[in-house]
Design a protein around this motif. Structure first.
Motif, PDB file in Angstrom:
ATOM      1  N   VAL A 185       0.851  -1.187   0.000  1.00  0.00           N
ATOM      2  CA  VAL A 185       0.000   0.000   0.000  1.00  0.00           C
ATOM      3  C   VAL A 185       0.890   1.240   0.000  1.00  0.00           C
ATOM      4  O   VAL A 185       2.097   1.158   0.230  1.00  0.00           O
ATOM      5  N   GLN A 186       0.262   2.371  -0.256  1.00  0.00           N
ATOM      6  CA  GLN A 186       0.965   3.650  -0.215  1.00  0.00           C
ATOM      7  C   GLN A 186       0.752   4.312   1.145  1.00  0.00           C
ATOM      8  O   GLN A 186      -0.269   4.058   1.822  1.00  0.00           O
ATOM      9  N   ALA A 187       1.689   5.131   1.544  1.00  0.00           N
ATOM     10  CA  ALA A 187       1.527   5.889   2.784  1.00  0.00           C
ATOM     11  C   ALA A 187       0.223   6.681   2.736  1.00  0.00           C
ATOM     12  O   ALA A 187      -0.106   7.283   1.703  1.00  0.00           O
ATOM     13  N   GLY A 188      -0.512   6.636   3.843  1.00  0.00           N
ATOM     14  CA  GLY A 188      -1.798   7.314   3.912  1.00  0.00           C
ATOM     15  C   GLY A 188      -2.980   6.427   3.589  1.00  0.00           C
ATOM     16  O   GLY A 188      -4.128   6.790   3.859  1.00  0.00           O
ATOM     17  N   ASP A 189      -2.713   5.270   2.997  1.00  0.00           N
ATOM     18  CA  ASP A 189      -3.780   4.343   2.643  1.00  0.00           C
ATOM     19  C   ASP A 189      -4.330   3.638   3.882  1.00  0.00           C
ATOM     20  O   ASP A 189      -3.754   3.700   4.979  1.00  0.00           O
ATOM     21  N   SER A 190      -5.415   2.910   3.663  1.00  0.00           N
ATOM     22  CA  SER A 190      -6.017   2.077   4.696  1.00  0.00           C
ATOM     23  C   SER A 190      -5.984   0.618   4.253  1.00  0.00           C
ATOM     24  O   SER A 190      -5.926   0.324   3.043  1.00  0.00           O
ATOM     25  N   ARG A 191      -6.040  -0.264   5.221  1.00  0.00           N
ATOM     26  CA  ARG A 191      -6.027  -1.699   4.922  1.00  0.00           C
ATOM     27  C   ARG A 191      -6.666  -2.407   6.095  1.00  0.00           C
ATOM     28  O   ARG A 191      -6.499  -2.001   7.248  1.00  0.00           O
ATOM     29  N   ARG A 192      -7.381  -3.498   5.813  1.00  0.00           N
ATOM     30  CA  ARG A 192      -7.961  -4.286   6.889  1.00  0.00           C
ATOM     31  C   ARG A 192      -7.388  -5.695   6.860  1.00  0.00           C
ATOM     32  O   ARG A 192      -7.466  -6.382   5.833  1.00  0.00           O
ATOM     33  N   LEU A 193      -6.861  -6.101   7.979  1.00  0.00           N
ATOM     34  CA  LEU A 193      -6.375  -7.465   8.143  1.00  0.00           C
ATOM     35  C   LEU A 193      -7.444  -8.295   8.838  1.00  0.00           C
ATOM     36  O   LEU A 193      -8.202  -7.789   9.667  1.00  0.00           O
ATOM     37  N   SER A 194      -7.466  -9.583   8.492  1.00  0.00           N
ATOM     38  CA  SER A 194      -8.401 -10.508   9.127  1.00  0.00           C
ATOM     39  C   SER A 194      -7.629 -11.684   9.699  1.00  0.00           C
ATOM     40  O   SER A 194      -6.595 -12.085   9.152  1.00  0.00           O
ATOM     41  N   CYS A 195      -8.165 -12.237  10.762  1.00  0.00           N
ATOM     42  CA  CYS A 195      -7.594 -13.435  11.378  1.00  0.00           C
ATOM     43  C   CYS A 195      -8.738 -14.394  11.649  1.00  0.00           C
ATOM     44  O   CYS A 195      -9.583 -14.121  12.508  1.00  0.00           O
ATOM     45  N   ALA A 196      -8.765 -15.479  10.905  1.00  0.00           N
ATOM     46  CA  ALA A 196      -9.798 -16.496  11.095  1.00  0.00           C
ATOM     47  C   ALA A 196      -9.280 -17.536  12.075  1.00  0.00           C
ATOM     48  O   ALA A 196      -8.218 -18.130  11.851  1.00  0.00           O
ATOM     49  N   ALA A 197     -10.032 -17.743  13.145  1.00  0.00           N
ATOM     50  CA  ALA A 197      -9.600 -18.652  14.208  1.00  0.00           C
ATOM     51  C   ALA A 197     -10.462 -19.908  14.220  1.00  0.00           C
ATOM     52  O   ALA A 197     -11.665 -19.845  13.976  1.00  0.00           O
ATOM     53  N   SER A 198      -9.829 -21.027  14.490  1.00  0.00           N
ATOM     54  CA  SER A 198     -10.558 -22.290  14.619  1.00  0.00           C
ATOM     55  C   SER A 198      -9.844 -23.162  15.641  1.00  0.00           C
ATOM     56  O   SER A 198      -8.683 -22.920  15.993  1.00  0.00           O
ATOM     57  N   GLY A 199     -10.560 -24.196  16.111  1.00  0.00           N
ATOM     58  CA  GLY A 199      -9.954 -25.129  17.054  1.00  0.00           C
ATOM     59  C   GLY A 199      -9.956 -24.645  18.496  1.00  0.00           C
ATOM     60  O   GLY A 199      -9.248 -25.216  19.331  1.00  0.00           O
ATOM     61  N   LEU A 200     -10.715 -23.591  18.776  1.00  0.00           N
ATOM     62  CA  LEU A 200     -10.773 -23.079  20.141  1.00  0.00           C
ATOM     63  C   LEU A 200     -12.140 -22.440  20.359  1.00  0.00           C
ATOM     64  O   LEU A 200     -12.878 -22.206  19.397  1.00  0.00           O
ATOM     65  N   THR A 205      -5.556   2.584   9.298  1.00  0.00           N
ATOM     66  CA  THR A 205      -5.740   3.786   8.490  1.00  0.00           C
ATOM     67  C   THR A 205      -4.500   4.662   8.591  1.00  0.00           C
ATOM     68  O   THR A 205      -3.665   4.489   9.484  1.00  0.00           O
ATOM     69  N   ASN A 206      -4.390   5.596   7.659  1.00  0.00           N
ATOM     70  CA  ASN A 206      -3.251   6.517   7.630  1.00  0.00           C
ATOM     71  C   ASN A 206      -1.930   5.763   7.819  1.00  0.00           C
ATOM     72  O   ASN A 206      -1.113   6.110   8.668  1.00  0.00           O
ATOM     73  N   LEU A 207      -1.752   4.736   7.019  1.00  0.00           N
ATOM     74  CA  LEU A 207      -0.580   3.885   7.154  1.00  0.00           C
ATOM     75  C   LEU A 207       0.697   4.655   6.860  1.00  0.00           C
ATOM     76  O   LEU A 207       0.742   5.547   5.989  1.00  0.00           O
ATOM     77  N   LYS A 208       1.737   4.284   7.589  1.00  0.00           N
ATOM     78  CA  LYS A 208       3.042   4.931   7.464  1.00  0.00           C
ATOM     79  C   LYS A 208       4.082   3.874   7.093  1.00  0.00           C
ATOM     80  O   LYS A 208       3.905   2.691   7.404  1.00  0.00           O
ATOM     81  N   PRO A 209       5.183   4.284   6.471  1.00  0.00           N
ATOM     82  CA  PRO A 209       6.223   3.298   6.125  1.00  0.00           C
ATOM     83  C   PRO A 209       6.700   2.499   7.344  1.00  0.00           C
ATOM     84  O   PRO A 209       7.033   1.314   7.206  1.00  0.00           O
ATOM     85  N   GLU A 210       6.696   3.102   8.501  1.00  0.00           N
ATOM     86  CA  GLU A 210       7.147   2.381   9.703  1.00  0.00           C
ATOM     87  C   GLU A 210       6.145   1.331  10.176  1.00  0.00           C
ATOM     88  O   GLU A 210       6.435   0.574  11.101  1.00  0.00           O
ATOM     89  N   GLN A 264       2.101 -10.172   5.309  1.00  0.00           N
ATOM     90  CA  GLN A 264       3.037  -9.073   5.086  1.00  0.00           C
ATOM     91  C   GLN A 264       2.285  -7.799   4.706  1.00  0.00           C
ATOM     92  O   GLN A 264       1.442  -7.808   3.801  1.00  0.00           O
ATOM     93  N   VAL A 265       2.624  -6.724   5.392  1.00  0.00           N
ATOM     94  CA  VAL A 265       2.131  -5.393   5.037  1.00  0.00           C
ATOM     95  C   VAL A 265       3.340  -4.538   4.703  1.00  0.00           C
ATOM     96  O   VAL A 265       4.264  -4.415   5.513  1.00  0.00           O
ATOM     97  N   THR A 266       3.343  -3.986   3.519  1.00  0.00           N
ATOM     98  CA  THR A 266       4.424  -3.107   3.095  1.00  0.00           C
ATOM     99  C   THR A 266       3.829  -1.755   2.739  1.00  0.00           C
ATOM    100  O   THR A 266       2.924  -1.682   1.898  1.00  0.00           O
ATOM    101  N   VAL A 267       4.335  -0.716   3.378  1.00  0.00           N
ATOM    102  CA  VAL A 267       3.833   0.632   3.142  1.00  0.00           C
ATOM    103  C   VAL A 267       4.914   1.429   2.430  1.00  0.00           C
ATOM    104  O   VAL A 267       5.980   1.699   2.993  1.00  0.00           O
ATOM    105  N   ALA A 268       4.641   1.782   1.199  1.00  0.00           N
ATOM    106  CA  ALA A 268       5.595   2.559   0.406  1.00  0.00           C
ATOM    107  C   ALA A 268       5.443   4.044   0.726  1.00  0.00           C
ATOM    108  O   ALA A 268       4.329   4.522   0.959  1.00  0.00           O
ATOM    109  N   PRO A 269       6.567   4.786   0.719  1.00  0.00           N
ATOM    110  CA  PRO A 269       6.507   6.224   1.045  1.00  0.00           C
ATOM    111  C   PRO A 269       5.666   7.001   0.028  1.00  0.00           C
ATOM    112  O   PRO A 269       5.561   6.609  -1.117  1.00  0.00           O
TER     113      PRO A 269
END
Length: 113
Positions: free
Chosen positions: A12-27, A83-88, A108-113
């Motif tokens: 993604v580019q700096a300033g972009d938004s992204r949503r991560l998901s984690c699907a859990a099972s076995g508990l 939201t407002n993702l930064k390279p760091e 992996q999340v990579t935020v480009a400047p």
């Protein structure tokens, strides 16, 4: 066995938004707290956010106000809205059953400047 499967990472580019998901099972999802951590090569895995059974949340100072963790107890999924993702913010993001040694393989999340 416990399985945590992360998804949603990408470039993604700096300033972009992204949503991560984690699907859990076995508990029993509803009685567990969950957390997101991230790691960059050569560094320790660091805490990002957590959500408890009562939906109380906690955040690392570096992401407070930009990231939101949530849980869907019907779908057994934990989300991390970024939201407002930064390279760091670049790194591999891992889902964790909080206070337990259960981890996903990361996304992996990579935020480009």
């Amino acid at each position: 066995q416990v399985q945590l499967v992360e998804s949603g990472g990408g470039l993604v580019q700096a300033g972009d938004s992204r949503r991560l998901s984690c699907a859990a099972s076995g508990l029993l999802f509803n009685i567990n707290a969950f957390a997101w951590y991230r790691q960059v090569p050569g560094s320790k895995r660091e805490f990002v956010a957590s959500v408890r059974v009562n939906r109380d949340t906690d955040y690392a100072n570096s992401v407070k106000g930009r990231f939101t963790i949530s849980r869907d107890n019907d779908k057994n999924v934990v989300y991390l809205q970024m939201t407002n993702l930064k390279p760091e913010d670049t790194g591999v993001y891992f889902c964790n059953v909080y206070w337990h040694n259960y981890w996903g393989t990361g996304t992996q999340v990579t935020v480009a400047p």
